[in-house]
Design an enzyme around this catalytic site. Structure first.
Site, PDB file in Angstrom:
ATOM      1  N   LYS A   1       0.842  -1.204   0.000  1.00  0.00           N
ATOM      2  CA  LYS A   1       0.000   0.000   0.000  1.00  0.00           C
ATOM      3  C   LYS A   1       0.872   1.247   0.000  1.00  0.00           C
ATOM      4  O   LYS A   1       0.637   2.194  -0.757  1.00  0.00           O
ATOM      5  CB  LYS A   1      -0.928   0.001   1.232  1.00  0.00           C
TER       6      LYS A   1
ATOM      7  N   GLN B   1      -5.004  -1.396   9.554  1.00  0.00           N
ATOM      8  CA  GLN B   1      -4.943  -2.751   9.000  1.00  0.00           C
ATOM      9  C   GLN B   1      -5.562  -3.760   9.968  1.00  0.00           C
ATOM     10  O   GLN B   1      -5.244  -3.763  11.148  1.00  0.00           O
ATOM     11  CB  GLN B   1      -3.469  -3.107   8.699  1.00  0.00           C
TER      12      GLN B   1
ATOM     13  N   ASP C   1     -11.417   2.871   4.041  1.00  0.00           N
ATOM     14  CA  ASP C   1     -11.829   1.469   4.008  1.00  0.00           C
ATOM     15  C   ASP C   1     -13.348   1.336   3.905  1.00  0.00           C
ATOM     16  O   ASP C   1     -13.855   0.255   3.574  1.00  0.00           O
ATOM     17  CB  ASP C   1     -11.394   0.773   5.305  1.00  0.00           C
TER      18      ASP C   1
HETATM   19  N1  GUN Z   1      -7.396  -6.855   6.243  1.00  0.00           N
HETATM   20  C1  GUN Z   1      -7.811  -7.628   5.204  1.00  0.00           C
HETATM   21  N2  GUN Z   1      -8.463  -6.880   4.287  1.00  0.00           N
HETATM   22  C2  GUN Z   1      -8.463  -5.610   4.759  1.00  0.00           C
HETATM   23  C3  GUN Z   1      -8.973  -4.393   4.250  1.00  0.00           C
HETATM   24  O1  GUN Z   1      -9.583  -4.317   3.174  1.00  0.00           O
HETATM   25  N3  GUN Z   1      -8.769  -3.294   5.022  1.00  0.00           N
HETATM   26  C4  GUN Z   1      -8.122  -3.360   6.219  1.00  0.00           C
HETATM   27  N4  GUN Z   1      -7.998  -2.236   6.918  1.00  0.00           N
HETATM   28  N5  GUN Z   1      -7.631  -4.477   6.712  1.00  0.00           N
HETATM   29  C5  GUN Z   1      -7.797  -5.594   5.974  1.00  0.00           C
END
Ligand code: GUN
Length: 296
Positions: free
Chosen positions: A54, A98, A121
């Site tokens: 990311k 995350q 998100d």
């Molecule tokens: N962990 C697995 N998928 C995601 C996601 O789309 N966003 C976040 N913040 N954590 C994750």
């Protein structure tokens, strides 16, 4: 007839290029640089890989990346204090915490402490409610990426029979809302659904998001259906670690009209949509028109 392969990797590369151009214009015309803060608590190896990826793609798109890596013993109070700081920081337009968080932290509490306007998100209850009522929301990245590929492949989705396999807050539920928003007839199926293969066989659009390696085989799929495979499962086969989806690719590709591969399907779209959401958030925060085609 063999299915068309929906190339998520190429689609995501085009999307990132478009986002990069928009970021360049924002910087030139308004002196605005979109910024994304990513918070990682602990050392989960898969999460570390995602967070690194990311950060790299955020910078490649010309945006600012702020990474906060915290030790696993970080308290809920400390985490909430960081969220407060990021909410107040004008250079931060998007905040992503995350998941999963360590068990001593209440993930709902932390997510709902994020300013909904910075919730790239789309997990904050305000954004969930806005999406569910058809209002302008921050939309979760993985289902947004799936929707973009479906719209690109089909044009209109109106009247299509869609089955979403999986009921998670991250993928299944928001995916169903998005498909409903595009006038599909939507079924959410899950592990307790009776006669799952028969339910799946009704689908013109089948979205698999259950986290069970290669669970969906060709005899679960209506001939000509479009199959979107959200699964990313690591398995051992022939002494090697392999990445496979929730879909048994070969048997399903022999029946489906179109299919996303793993890897190279939904996965690359998720981060591209995170960048899209960050750009959208930066534009909204500054009262600027948001670029078209980046959200639902
Ligand atoms: N962990 C697995 N998928 C995601 C996601 O789309 N966003 C976040 N913040 N954590 C994750």
């Amino acid at each position: 007839m063999a299915a068309t392969i929906i190339d998520g990797k190429a689609f995501a590369a085009r999307l990132r290029a478009r986002i990069g151009e928009q970021v360049t214009s924002l910087r030139r015309d308004h002196g605005l640089v979109p910024g994304l803060a990513v918070v990682l608590v602990g050392e989960d190896p898969a999460s570390q890989v995602y967070v690194r990826s990311k950060g790299k793609q955020t910078i490649e798109a010309g945006m600012k990346s702020f990474e906060h890596r915290l030790p696993v013993e970080t308290s809920e109070t400390q985490l909430l204090a960081l969220i407060e700081k990021l909410n107040a920081d004008p250079e931060v337009h998007g905040i992503l915490v995350q998941l999963p968080l360590p068990p001593h932290v209440n993930a709902d509490l932390v997510i709902n402490a994020i300013d909904p306007a910075k919730d790239v998100d789309g997990f904050h209850i305000s954004n969930v409610g806005l999406l569910g009522t058809g209002q302008k929301a921050m939309v979760p990245c993985t289902p947004l990426g799936c929707l973009m590929m479906l719209r690109d492949h089909h044009g209109s989705l109106s009247g299509m029979e869609a089955v979403v396999l999986g009921r998670s807050n991250i993928v299944g539920k928001p995916m169903a809302q998005l498909l409903l928003g595009d006038s599909c007839t939507v079924t959410i199926a899950h592990s307790r659904t009776r006669d799952l293969p028969a339910v799946c066989r009704r689908a013109d659009i089948l979205v698999a998001a259950v986290g069970r390696p290669e669970m969906i085989s060709g005899d679960w799929v209506k001939p000509g259906a479009t199959v979107i495979d959200v699964g990313i499962n690591r398995i051992e086969r022939d002494g090697k670690t392999r990445l496979v989806g929730d879909v048994d690719f070969d048997s399903v590709a022999a029946v489906a009209g179109a299919i996303t591969p793993v890897p190279g399907g939904v996965g690359p779209m998720t981060i591209a949509c995170l960048l899209a959401n960050t750009l959208t958030a930066a534009c909204r925060a500054n009262g600027l028109a948001e670029p078209e085609g980046l959200t639902a």
